[in-house]
Design an enzyme around this catalytic site. Structure first.
Site, PDB file in Angstrom:
ATOM      1  CD  GLU A 291      13.502 -42.694 -19.202  1.00 38.91           C
ATOM      2  OE1 GLU A 291      14.232 -43.303 -19.993  1.00 38.91           O
ATOM      3  OE2 GLU A 291      12.575 -43.244 -18.563  1.00 38.91           O
TER       4      GLU A 291
ATOM      5  CB  CYS B  55       4.230 -37.564 -18.084  1.00 41.09           C
ATOM      6  SG  CYS B  55       4.538 -38.444 -16.539  1.00 41.09           S
TER       7      CYS B  55
ATOM      8  CB  CYS C 222      11.616 -42.373  -6.930  1.00 40.17           C
ATOM      9  SG  CYS C 222      10.075 -42.032  -6.029  1.00 40.17           S
TER      10      CYS C 222
ATOM     11  CB  CYS D  54       6.069 -47.663  -5.335  1.00 43.32           C
ATOM     12  SG  CYS D  54       5.537 -46.209  -4.391  1.00 43.32           S
TER      13      CYS D  54
ATOM     14  CB  CYS E 198       7.000 -47.756  -9.404  1.00 42.15           C
ATOM     15  SG  CYS E 198       7.492 -46.291 -10.330  1.00 42.15           S
TER      16      CYS E 198
ATOM     17  CG  PHE F 216      -5.873 -45.272  -2.824  1.00 44.04           C
ATOM     18  CD1 PHE F 216      -5.682 -44.349  -1.803  1.00 44.04           C
ATOM     19  CD2 PHE F 216      -6.733 -46.333  -2.606  1.00 44.04           C
ATOM     20  CE1 PHE F 216      -6.327 -44.497  -0.580  1.00 44.04           C
ATOM     21  CE2 PHE F 216      -7.392 -46.493  -1.396  1.00 44.04           C
ATOM     22  CZ  PHE F 216      -7.194 -45.566  -0.381  1.00 44.04           C
ATOM     23  CG  HIS F 217      -1.252 -47.788  -6.589  1.00 39.83           C
ATOM     24  ND1 HIS F 217      -1.792 -47.615  -7.844  1.00 39.83           N
ATOM     25  CD2 HIS F 217      -0.298 -46.826  -6.453  1.00 39.83           C
ATOM     26  CE1 HIS F 217      -1.179 -46.603  -8.448  1.00 39.83           C
ATOM     27  NE2 HIS F 217      -0.291 -46.105  -7.625  1.00 39.83           N
TER      28      HIS F 217
ATOM     29  CB  CYS G  15       1.682 -45.269 -15.903  1.00 38.58           C
ATOM     30  SG  CYS G  15       1.466 -44.856 -14.183  1.00 38.58           S
TER      31      CYS G  15
END
Length: 395
Positions: free
Chosen positions: A115, A128, A135, A139, A142, A249-250, A370
């Protein structure tokens, strides 16, 4: 919160067997393009000139048919057509959000899908792009992270996303027409599917092509690479690509970041901050962006905001903090922080002297925001219970 989420696995990038047949010229560096032209009959003395001509046709004018390359002899154009193709990812679906955001589902070699999202704004248009199918980072907040890594994208498939978007925006200039400096697609962010620094060489080559002044010609300061913290590749990014850097970072403690961004178990906050402090391009004019997703009751306290400031100050990192309201997806184990909580967090950072913009959520109605990207072929929806079990969030 206990750090039970699976750590990212080691990734060995193996050369992918390319389809048999004609060679795709998209994604080749200038040196590679020159080499294949010579290998297929272009006289060595002419190769540099031919490389420049073909490069401009592909990347400046967006031409895909050798027959249209009118400054090349007819016989040479026929020779090129016998040996080469100019191919980019195929658009399978195109969705347009109420706010104008466009999301493309693109098919690449092997039938895999990624995407890509285009976000129009008053003063810019940001694309983007993805660097992997799926992935490896798991995470827990996500949606892409719930899809297993299928493979790395090639340089052709990465730069091809830019070319595909320019097609859709009808933004290729016409040869001979007056130059128009207005750019609908003015910025690139490597924030789509995948971890760019686990596919470094292909990302580097694709971005070098995008920055080449005789083609797409995007400034390195118009390109931002986002990493979850692959520490050994951070300095290399500045040296070999030279683009701006963003860090997912989060969290402000290792205990929380181990769950949210499991790569933290390999390179913890301290190691990451040390790498950022020595990033060669870090300056007040090229600040590092700290991306921070706001999760209700997880990482959004006043204490977290003060710790974040302390981390940045301790290492004297030129920084801005991009606060991202969590974009929920089916089965997500978290909730978005309240608007009041996000504003309070932002105010603490702002009064400490750092920019703290709250990212406006774009394309949420088409799952283009996001953290929401996930290719349709892998979109089997898991239950909240399944995801919580996989990410170690079960109570």
């Amino acid at each position: 919160m206990s750090p039970k989420a699976p750590i990212t696995q080691d990734v060995l990038t193996l050369p992918r067997k390319l389809p048999e047949g004609k060679i795709n010229l998209v994604g080749l560096t200038r040196d590679q393009l020159r080499a294949v032209l010579i290998e297929h009959g272009t006289p060595e003395k002419q190769a540099k000139m031919r490389t420049g001509q073909i490069w401009q046709w592909i990347y400046q004018w967006g031409v895909r048919d050798f027959a249209e390359m009118t400054n090349l002899a007819k016989a040479y154009r026929a020779q090129l057509a016998e040996n080469f193709v100019i191919e980019i990812p195929e658009v399978v679906t195109r969705q347009v959000s109420e706010d104008g955001t466009r999301k493309y589902l693109c098919r690449i070699a092997g039938g895999h899908e990624v995407e890509v999202v285009y976000i129009p704004e008053e003063d810019r248009g940001t694309l983007c792009i993805s660097s992997q199918v799926g992935c490896t980072l798991t995470c827990s907040f996500c949606h892409t992270g719930t899809q297993k890594l299928v493979r790395n994208l090639t340089a052709a498939e990465i730069v091809g996303q830019i070319m595909m978007a320019r097609d859709d925006l009808d933004e290729w200039p016409t040869p001979g027409a007056p130059k128009d400096e207005t750019r609908l697609l003015s910025n690139i962010v490597l924030m789509g599917m995948g971890e760019p620094l686990y596919n470094f060489e292909n990302v580097r080559d694709a971005m070098k092509i995008a920055m080449d002044p005789e083609g797409i010609s995007l400034s390195r300061r118009r390109i931002t690479l986002s990493t979850s913290g692959v520490v050994p590749e951070i300095a290399r990014t500045a040296e070999e690509i030279g683009c701006l850097l963003a860090i997912s970072f989060h969290a402000t403690t290792d205990e929380t970041r181990d769950v949210l961004v499991p790569i933290n178990k390999r390179w913890n906050i301290e190691e990451l901050l040390q790498a950022l402090a020595s990033y060669p391009n870090a300056s007040n004019s090229e600040r590092i962006t700290f991306e921070y997703v706001m999760l209700d009751g997880v990482n959004d306290s006043d204490e977290d905001a003060h710790r974040l400031i302390d981390h940045i100050r301790r290492y004297n990192i030129p920084a801005k903090i991009n606060l991202i309201p969590f974009n929920e997806w089916p089965g997500a184990p978290y909730k978005r922080s309240s608007n009041n909580r996000i504003r309070a967090f932002a105010n603490i950072i702002y009064h400490a002297g750092y920019a703290s913009p709250i990212r406006k959520t774009r394309g949420e109605d088409i799952m283009a925001a996001c953290g929401q990207l996930k290719s349709a072929t892998e979109r089997a929806r898991k239950s909240r219970k399944q995801i919580e079990a996989e990410t170690g969030l079960s109570r």
